[in-house]
Design an enzyme around this catalytic site. Sequence first.
Site, PDB file in Angstrom:
ATOM      1  N   HIS A  11      21.852  21.829  54.102  1.00 49.13           N
ATOM      2  CA  HIS A  11      21.278  22.630  55.187  1.00 49.13           C
ATOM      3  C   HIS A  11      21.287  24.114  54.858  1.00 49.13           C
ATOM      4  CE1 HIS A  11      25.623  22.513  56.425  1.00 49.13           C
ATOM      5  NE2 HIS A  11      25.399  23.779  56.775  1.00 49.13           N
ATOM      6  N   GLU A  47      26.842  24.961  67.487  1.00 54.19           N
ATOM      7  CA  GLU A  47      25.866  24.721  66.432  1.00 54.19           C
ATOM      8  C   GLU A  47      24.925  23.585  66.769  1.00 54.19           C
ATOM      9  OE1 GLU A  47      28.754  23.703  63.190  1.00 54.19           O
ATOM     10  OE2 GLU A  47      27.568  21.874  63.056  1.00 54.19           O
ATOM     11  N   GLN A  63      20.600  24.483  60.233  1.00 56.32           N
ATOM     12  CA  GLN A  63      21.763  24.573  61.118  1.00 56.32           C
ATOM     13  C   GLN A  63      21.716  25.931  61.822  1.00 56.32           C
ATOM     14  OE1 GLN A  63      25.686  25.313  59.279  1.00 56.32           O
ATOM     15  NE2 GLN A  63      26.446  23.584  60.470  1.00 56.32           N
ATOM     16  N   HIS A  87      24.258  31.128  55.571  1.00 53.03           N
ATOM     17  CA  HIS A  87      24.791  30.427  54.398  1.00 53.03           C
ATOM     18  C   HIS A  87      23.859  29.313  53.956  1.00 53.03           C
ATOM     19  CE1 HIS A  87      26.399  27.869  57.702  1.00 53.03           C
ATOM     20  NE2 HIS A  87      26.274  26.884  56.842  1.00 53.03           N
ATOM     21  N   GLU A 137      28.294  26.764  51.161  1.00 54.57           N
ATOM     22  CA  GLU A 137      29.092  25.689  51.755  1.00 54.57           C
ATOM     23  C   GLU A 137      28.848  24.414  50.956  1.00 54.57           C
ATOM     24  OE1 GLU A 137      27.923  24.892  55.798  1.00 54.57           O
ATOM     25  OE2 GLU A 137      29.352  23.260  56.057  1.00 54.57           O
TER      26      GLU A 137
HETATM   27 CO    CO Z   1      26.889  25.003  57.523  1.00 54.75          CO
END
Ligand code: CO
Length: 143
Positions: A11, A47, A63, A87, A137
Amino acid sequence: MAGTRPTRIDHIGIAVRDLDAGIAWHESAFGLRVVARETSHEQGVHEAMLHVATGEGGGSYVQLLQPTHQDTPVGRFLARRGEGLHHIAYGVDDVAATVRRLRTAGIRLVDLHPRTGGMGSSIAFVHPASAGGALVELVQAPD
Ligand code: CO
């Protein structure tokens, strides 16, 4: 390298001030649909995961992250930089092995051990100082 090489972009994380507005925009602009929505008090975020595609390695998502309050990592990010790309998350088969391999290679990690992320995943963050300025991530989908 087995299990520690990314198999997909899991994501892209985008920081937003208003989760409902962010969801509405992605639904109307791109026709994306929300498949999961949750609050992590540990990470200080509300989220939403919007499904983009499913490939060989698993699904890929957008996300959207709204901070639960200002004094959180995403809250501070918004104050500093405003809304936008926060991210990038790589999907890996074995996040614990990936963390071990990166640590051995001297790469700086935010999480020295995997922790639980959204949708039952196992996650760990690589420090942007070790990743060309991008917050990275690592995500292992639940079995
Ligand atoms: Co994330």
